[in-house]
Design a protein around this motif. Structure first.
Motif, PDB file in Angstrom:
ATOM      1  N   GLU A 150       0.795  -1.075  -0.004  1.00 15.77           N
ATOM      2  CA  GLU A 150       0.063   0.260   0.036  1.00 15.77           C
ATOM      3  C   GLU A 150       0.847   1.257   0.042  1.00 15.77           C
ATOM      4  O   GLU A 150       0.577   2.287  -0.772  1.00 15.77           O
ATOM      5  CB  GLU A 150      -0.983  -0.122   1.065  1.00 15.77           C
ATOM      6  CG  GLU A 150      -1.817   1.247   1.417  1.00 15.77           C
ATOM      7  CD  GLU A 150      -2.879   1.007   2.299  1.00 15.77           C
ATOM      8  OE1 GLU A 150      -3.759   2.037   2.587  1.00 15.77           O
ATOM      9  OE2 GLU A 150      -2.781   0.091   3.233  1.00 15.77           O
ATOM     10  N   ALA A 151       2.000   1.227   0.800  1.00 19.61           N
ATOM     11  CA  ALA A 151       2.989   2.272   0.943  1.00 19.61           C
ATOM     12  C   ALA A 151       3.643   2.475  -0.610  1.00 19.61           C
ATOM     13  O   ALA A 151       3.805   3.647  -0.996  1.00 19.61           O
ATOM     14  CB  ALA A 151       3.972   2.210   1.970  1.00 19.61           C
ATOM     15  N   VAL A 180      -0.860  -8.311  -4.155  1.00 23.44           N
ATOM     16  CA  VAL A 180      -1.446  -7.014  -3.521  1.00 23.44           C
ATOM     17  C   VAL A 180      -1.141  -5.860  -4.171  1.00 23.44           C
ATOM     18  O   VAL A 180      -1.836  -4.939  -4.236  1.00 23.44           O
ATOM     19  CB  VAL A 180      -0.801  -7.338  -2.083  1.00 23.44           C
ATOM     20  CG1 VAL A 180      -1.400  -6.080  -1.229  1.00 23.44           C
ATOM     21  CG2 VAL A 180      -1.407  -8.514  -1.308  1.00 23.44           C
ATOM     22  N   LEU A 181       0.237  -5.504  -4.573  1.00 19.70           N
ATOM     23  CA  LEU A 181       0.710  -4.501  -5.164  1.00 19.70           C
ATOM     24  C   LEU A 181      -0.186  -4.061  -6.309  1.00 19.70           C
ATOM     25  O   LEU A 181      -0.651  -2.857  -6.617  1.00 19.70           O
ATOM     26  CB  LEU A 181       2.163  -4.371  -5.544  1.00 19.70           C
ATOM     27  CG  LEU A 181       2.612  -3.192  -6.206  1.00 19.70           C
ATOM     28  CD1 LEU A 181       2.538  -1.846  -5.358  1.00 19.70           C
ATOM     29  CD2 LEU A 181       3.875  -3.309  -6.956  1.00 19.70           C
ATOM     30  N   GLY A 182      -0.527  -5.042  -6.863  1.00 21.01           N
ATOM     31  CA  GLY A 182      -1.461  -4.919  -8.246  1.00 21.01           C
ATOM     32  C   GLY A 182      -2.683  -4.308  -7.972  1.00 21.01           C
ATOM     33  O   GLY A 182      -3.344  -3.453  -8.639  1.00 21.01           O
ATOM     34  N   ASP A 183      -3.272  -4.780  -6.913  1.00 18.33           N
ATOM     35  CA  ASP A 183      -4.693  -4.527  -6.547  1.00 18.33           C
ATOM     36  C   ASP A 183      -4.647  -3.120  -5.983  1.00 18.33           C
ATOM     37  O   ASP A 183      -5.409  -2.122  -6.154  1.00 18.33           O
ATOM     38  CB  ASP A 183      -5.211  -5.530  -5.278  1.00 18.33           C
ATOM     39  CG  ASP A 183      -5.452  -6.773  -5.825  1.00 18.33           C
ATOM     40  OD1 ASP A 183      -5.549  -7.091  -6.987  1.00 18.33           O
ATOM     41  OD2 ASP A 183      -5.222  -7.738  -5.033  1.00 18.33           O
ATOM     42  N   THR A 186      -4.502  -0.552  -8.999  1.00 18.41           N
ATOM     43  CA  THR A 186      -5.414  -0.627  -9.975  1.00 18.41           C
ATOM     44  C   THR A 186      -6.502   0.205  -9.138  1.00 18.41           C
ATOM     45  O   THR A 186      -7.240   1.191  -9.636  1.00 18.41           O
ATOM     46  CB  THR A 186      -6.347  -1.929  -9.721  1.00 18.41           C
ATOM     47  OG1 THR A 186      -5.283  -2.896 -10.546  1.00 18.41           O
ATOM     48  CG2 THR A 186      -7.545  -2.060 -10.611  1.00 18.41           C
ATOM     49  N   GLU A 187      -6.493   0.434  -7.879  1.00 19.01           N
ATOM     50  CA  GLU A 187      -7.270   1.343  -6.980  1.00 19.01           C
ATOM     51  C   GLU A 187      -6.945   2.911  -7.427  1.00 19.01           C
ATOM     52  O   GLU A 187      -7.825   3.774  -7.393  1.00 19.01           O
ATOM     53  CB  GLU A 187      -7.620   1.108  -5.681  1.00 19.01           C
ATOM     54  CG  GLU A 187      -8.078  -0.344  -5.198  1.00 19.01           C
ATOM     55  CD  GLU A 187      -8.223  -0.349  -3.579  1.00 19.01           C
ATOM     56  OE1 GLU A 187      -7.587   0.639  -2.972  1.00 19.01           O
ATOM     57  OE2 GLU A 187      -8.531  -1.329  -3.196  1.00 19.01           O
ATOM     58  N   LYS A 188      -5.740   3.047  -7.632  1.00 16.70           N
ATOM     59  CA  LYS A 188      -5.162   4.211  -8.075  1.00 16.70           C
ATOM     60  C   LYS A 188      -5.113   4.568  -9.620  1.00 16.70           C
ATOM     61  O   LYS A 188      -4.357   5.490  -9.930  1.00 16.70           O
ATOM     62  CB  LYS A 188      -3.867   4.641  -7.244  1.00 16.70           C
ATOM     63  CG  LYS A 188      -4.164   4.408  -5.787  1.00 16.70           C
ATOM     64  CD  LYS A 188      -2.708   4.285  -5.063  1.00 16.70           C
ATOM     65  CE  LYS A 188      -2.829   4.420  -3.677  1.00 16.70           C
ATOM     66  NZ  LYS A 188      -3.782   3.397  -3.107  1.00 16.70           N
ATOM     67  N   MET A 189      -5.810   3.852 -10.361  1.00 16.92           N
ATOM     68  CA  MET A 189      -5.810   3.936 -11.843  1.00 16.92           C
ATOM     69  C   MET A 189      -4.435   3.752 -12.414  1.00 16.92           C
ATOM     70  O   MET A 189      -4.039   4.409 -13.484  1.00 16.92           O
ATOM     71  CB  MET A 189      -6.362   5.473 -12.204  1.00 16.92           C
ATOM     72  CG  MET A 189      -7.714   5.698 -11.562  1.00 16.92           C
ATOM     73  SD  MET A 189      -8.939   4.545 -12.276  1.00 16.92           S
ATOM     74  CE  MET A 189      -9.115   4.745 -13.723  1.00 16.92           C
TER      75      MET A 189
END
Length: 912
Positions: A150-151, A180-183, A186-189
């Motif tokens: 997430e960071a 997890v990094l990919g997810d 994706t949330e941040k376009m």
């Protein structure tokens, strides 16, 4: 009876003695540790756990005389060996297992711990899929990669990069962390464009091939998530491949921070290859306890007692042993036995050769797990507490920048507050979300010593330039066309693309590939779909940005504003003899006429006493007054003004006339230039819909679907036309001779159609909004950079210059938009000027009357001072007589009045 009582007493004594023996505090409690001894994390963890056990056994405040014994086994970084060593540890009846640092081994040992009810507390397994639901006896005393990724995603989003390359070790730790990094991206376009897996065993040739091949990909932001490597061989290979330059961005997870912390002074030169690398390191608050432990560790290093650098996982290992010891102490204080029992499942199984039946279940495992979950201690890494998933509550991450062989913290990250220049313990973390403007990261030095943010991607140099599809049109080829034989392309869209490409701060090699047969206009939806399918890297041309196309491709900023407009023929033969009165509205004509009269009167009043040309018989004065006023319109008046007040009024009046006449000339010119419509009553989209005449449209244009679906015009009224020549023929024929009453098409096509035709005109205003743009593959960074270049062209005026070059010969057809009711000039357009002129005129009259009134008063006074005067007024003189005398006085010449005053003054002087 006595014998029975005696036997009962003996039995009770035996039970009490047995219970007292069972509740005795054990002299030794065993805990196990399974980890890789000879690894970056393992060397620090081994020394830290041994120190923790020594400190616990030397502290009388904990365990109260019971010795804590650590049984260690080497997993040798192997899942199979790690599992076997876990069984060896469990064979010693340990109450908990600490470790391992490897996530794949943790997955296997967690299964064993579940079966035997032995809590497993890992200080270094960061795989986010190690959950309490799947592994009830697993606790994590280190950060989960869920928070670390997430960071990393927040950091990538902070700098606006949209594509990254992930390089990871091909095991549970690597795959799950990058997932997890990919997810998060994706949330941040954003997205991971390429995932490059490396084998668990370091293979120099394999890594060299992977990195070398990645140079032919577009993204230049790398996220490296591998195992700690004390020799930094990965970055050595990257440096040899010339990939540690200003073109690249390297983001490394906490494996690199652990590696750097473990380096000895003899290996500090390895820092030189890491210039500009960004490292994410778990944040541990600096406390007195931590400072004392670090100082102690360094002293032990100097004595050769500790042969490893202290990294954060060593701190976690030390705190983990203390947390387990405190949990055991709580159990012992509750006078609960440390006991084990045989597993019925293992005994029933046919495992004679493997001897699994000898493994025992820890009876107090569930209680110990519960106490561990409720841990609340202060350790070397800060507050030790677990959340509902039995993961330690994180304090955050440090963003470390390696500059000149030194690590520098450029920001602190927390999942509550995002990036900040202050550590998390100094911030309020009661907020649940944060926005980009709140984030703060100090100045970063990137690879190659560059301080400016890297672009993060390049045109992929995979041996071929970009394949750009262009429509091969049959008509309106001025927008884009392929020249015969030479295979070169030209046109308005190509010209604009080349200009924009020059403003992109890197080379964009490309080749144009025609799409279509040239006999008919191609299908633009199919062209955009080929971009989405990867047949073309981009599409350039007169491509309208419409909803269904944006689902398949990313478009640039519109470079041409479009909208559907209506074209009709005009008739140059019609005119009207009263066209000269149309520039001004009726009220304005009336005010202008009244103004001439008012100015005539004002100038006559101001000039009558001083100017002989404004004196004489009444008819002559009227003629002079009005001729003078109207002649000012042509600046041919013969009379000259003498009075300063009249000259002041004339200055304002002439300025007003200049503005009015100029506006009249411009308006009349416009009206005479714009020809009248033919007998057609079409004045806009409403009248077109209301009529029943046929409407022309361009083949392949979205105008057809818009007219049919949005405006509900019958298909029978819509006539397809394929070229400007067909437009002209259909409009000239008209609806009664098999042609059309009007044509509906996008504005740029109509501009081109009208550029060399003056017999047609646009009526009404564009009734849709839209634009043309260049199409690129989804998430292509080039679309963003080309949009920026188009905006720069617009701001510099170059965009309009290119438009004029292609469509304004000699004038822009869009300027010939016809309004069936020409805008007349109204009184409100000049009201302020008329008011200004009126104020000056009124002011001049008031000054004139004031001056004359003073003269008249002085004249009356002189008359009364003369004894022989026959004009001496009595007190009974009527008011009308006074006014009559006053007007007679005004009618006198100024020169005569002055002469009278001079003579009177002279006579008084002689008498005295």
């Amino acid at each position: 009876m006595k014998l029975t009582v005696l036997m009962l007493v003996i039995f009770l004594l035996l039970v009490l003695l047995d219970n007292s023996v069972d509740c005795q505090r054990p002299s030794v409690v065993k805990i196990g540790a399974v980890f890789t001894f000879n690894s970056v994390i393992g060397r620090a963890a081994k020394a830290a756990m041994e120190l923790a056990v020594s400190d616990i056994n030397a502290d009388p405040r904990i365990l109260n005389g019971t010795q804590l014994k650590l049984i260690k086994e080497d997993a040798e970084c192997n899942v199979f060996l790690g599992s076997m060593r876990a069984f060896q540890v469990l064979d010693n009846e340990v109450v908990a297992i600490i470790g391992p640092e490897s996530s794949p081994i943790a997955h296997m040992i967690s299964q064993i711990a579940n079966g035997l009810h032995v809590p497993l507390v890992s200080y270094a397994a960061t795989d986010p899929t190690l959950s309490a639901l799947q592994f009830p006896y697993f606790l994590r005393s280190t950060h989960s990669d869920f928070y670390q990724m997430e960071a990393v995603a927040d950091f990538i989003n902070f700098y606006g990069w949209k594509e990254v390359i992930a390089i990871f070790i091909d095991n549970d730790y690597g795959r799950n962390g990058i997932s997890v990094l990919g997810d998060e991206l994706t949330e941040k376009m954003a997205k991971i464009s390429y995932k490059l897996a490396l084998p668990s065993q370091f293979d120099v040739n394999f890594i060299t091939d992977v990195l070398n091949n990645s140079k032919y990909l577009g993204p230049r932001v790398y996220v490296v998530h591998i195992n700690p490597d004390p020799m930094l061989r990965f970055f050595h290979i990257a440096q040899q491949l010339n990939m540690m330059t200003s073109e690249y961005v390297w983001l490394a997870t906490d494996w690199l921070s652990s590696t750097l912390d473990s380096l000895s002074k003899d290996n500090q030169d390895l820092f030189s290859i890491l210039e500009g690398v960004i490292v994410f390191r778990p944040h541990t608050p600096t406390t007195t306890l931590k400072k004392a432990f670090v100082s102690r560790w360094r002293k032990l290093q100097q004595r050769d007692t500790v042969h490893s650098g202290l990294n954060v996982y060593g701190l976690y290992a030390y705190d983990t042993v203390w947390a387990v010891a405190h949990a055991i102490d709580k159990i012992l204080k509750q006078h609960i036995n440390i006991s084990f029992s045989s597993s019925g499942t293992l005994q029933d199984a046919k495992t004679n050769r493997m001897q699994l039946g000898k493994f025992k279940v820890f009876n107090g495992g569930e209680l110990l797990l519960k106490i561990l979950s409720e841990t609340n201690l202060t350790g070397l890494t800060g507050q030790i507490r677990f959340n509902a998933d039995r993961n330690i509550i994180i304090t955050g991450y440090e963003v470390v920048n390696i500059v000149r062989m030194v690590t520098r913290v450029v920001s602190y990250w927390s999942n509550h507050t995002g990036f900040s220049l202050l550590p998390p313990e100094f911030r309020k973390e009661n907020q649940t979300s944060y926005s980009h403007p709140d984030q703060k990261i100090d100045n970063v030095t990137w690879p190659g010593g560059m301080t400016k943010k890297p672009r993060g991607w390049v045109i992929a140099n995979g041996g071929r330039p970009l394949r750009i599809g262009i429509p091969k049109r049959a008509s309106f080829t001025e927008f884009v066309t392929e020249l015969d034989k030479s295979h070169n392309v030209q046109g308005y869209c190509i010209n604009l693309f080349d200009e924009a490409r020059q403003l992109v701060p890197y080379d964009v090699p490309s080749t144009f590939v025609p799409f279509g047969n040239g006999l008919s206009n191609p299908n633009y939806d199919a062209l955009v779909k080929m971009v989405a399918d990867g047949v073309f890297d981009a599409a350039i041309g007169d491509i309208a940005i419409v909803t269904n196309r944006t689902r398949n491709a990313d478009f640039t900023q519109p470079f041409a504003a479009t909208g559907l407009v209506i074209v009709v023929p005009i008739d140059n033969s019609k005119s009207t003899p009263w066209v000269f009165v149309k520039p001004f509205a009726l009220k304005l004509w009336a005010v202008i006429a009244i103004s001439f009269v008012v100015i005539a009167v004002v100038i006559w009043i101001l000039e009558h006493r001083v100017n002989d040309e404004f004196r004489g018989p009444p008819k002559q004065q009227l003629r002079t007054m009005f001729l003078f006023s109207f002649s000012t319109l042509f600046k041919t008046n013969q009379e000259k003004t003498i009075s300063p007040l009249s000259r002041m009024v004339m200055v304002v009046w002439l300025f007003l006339l200049m503005v009015v006449t100029s506006s009249y000339t411009a308006s009349l010119t416009s009206i005479l230039t714009v020809q009248q419509l033919s007998s057609s009553t079409i004045t806009g989209i409403d009248s077109l819909i209301a009529s029943d005449w046929p409407i022309g449209y361009q083949v392949g244009s979205f105008a057809y679907s818009y007219l049919k679906d949005n405006l509900n015009i019958r298909k029978s009224r819509l006539v397809s036309l394929g070229s400007p020549e067909e437009y002209e023929k259909a409009l000239r024929q008209g609806p009664k001779s098999g042609g059309v009453a009007a044509i509906v098409d996008e504005l740029p096509y109509i501009e081109l159609f009208l550029s060399n035709r003056t017999d047609f005109i646009i009526v009404g205003q564009p009734f849709t909004k839209g634009g043309w743009g260049f199409a690129f593959q989804k998430d292509s960074p080039l679309a963003v950079d080309m949009s920026t270049a188009i905006l720069k062209l617009a701001e510099s005026g170059k965009l309009q210059e290119i438009h004029h070059k292609w469509f304004c010969k000699p004038e822009c057809p869009a300027q010939r938009i016809h309004n069936p009711d020409p805008n007349q000039l109204h009184l409100r357009s000049f009201l302020e000027l008329f008011i200004l002129c009126g104020v000056f005129s009124l002011g001049a009259l008031l000054l004139f009357l004031f001056r004359v009134a003073r003269q008249y008063a002085r004249y009356q006074k002189k008359q009364m001072e003369t004894p022989t005067s026959s004009t001496t007024l009595s007190s009974n003189v009527h008011c009308s007589k006074v006014l009559h005398n006053f007007f007679d006085f005004i009618d006198e010449k100024e020169e005569a009045i002055k002469r009278y005053f001079n003579q009177h003054n002279n006579s008084q002087s002689q008498v005295s």
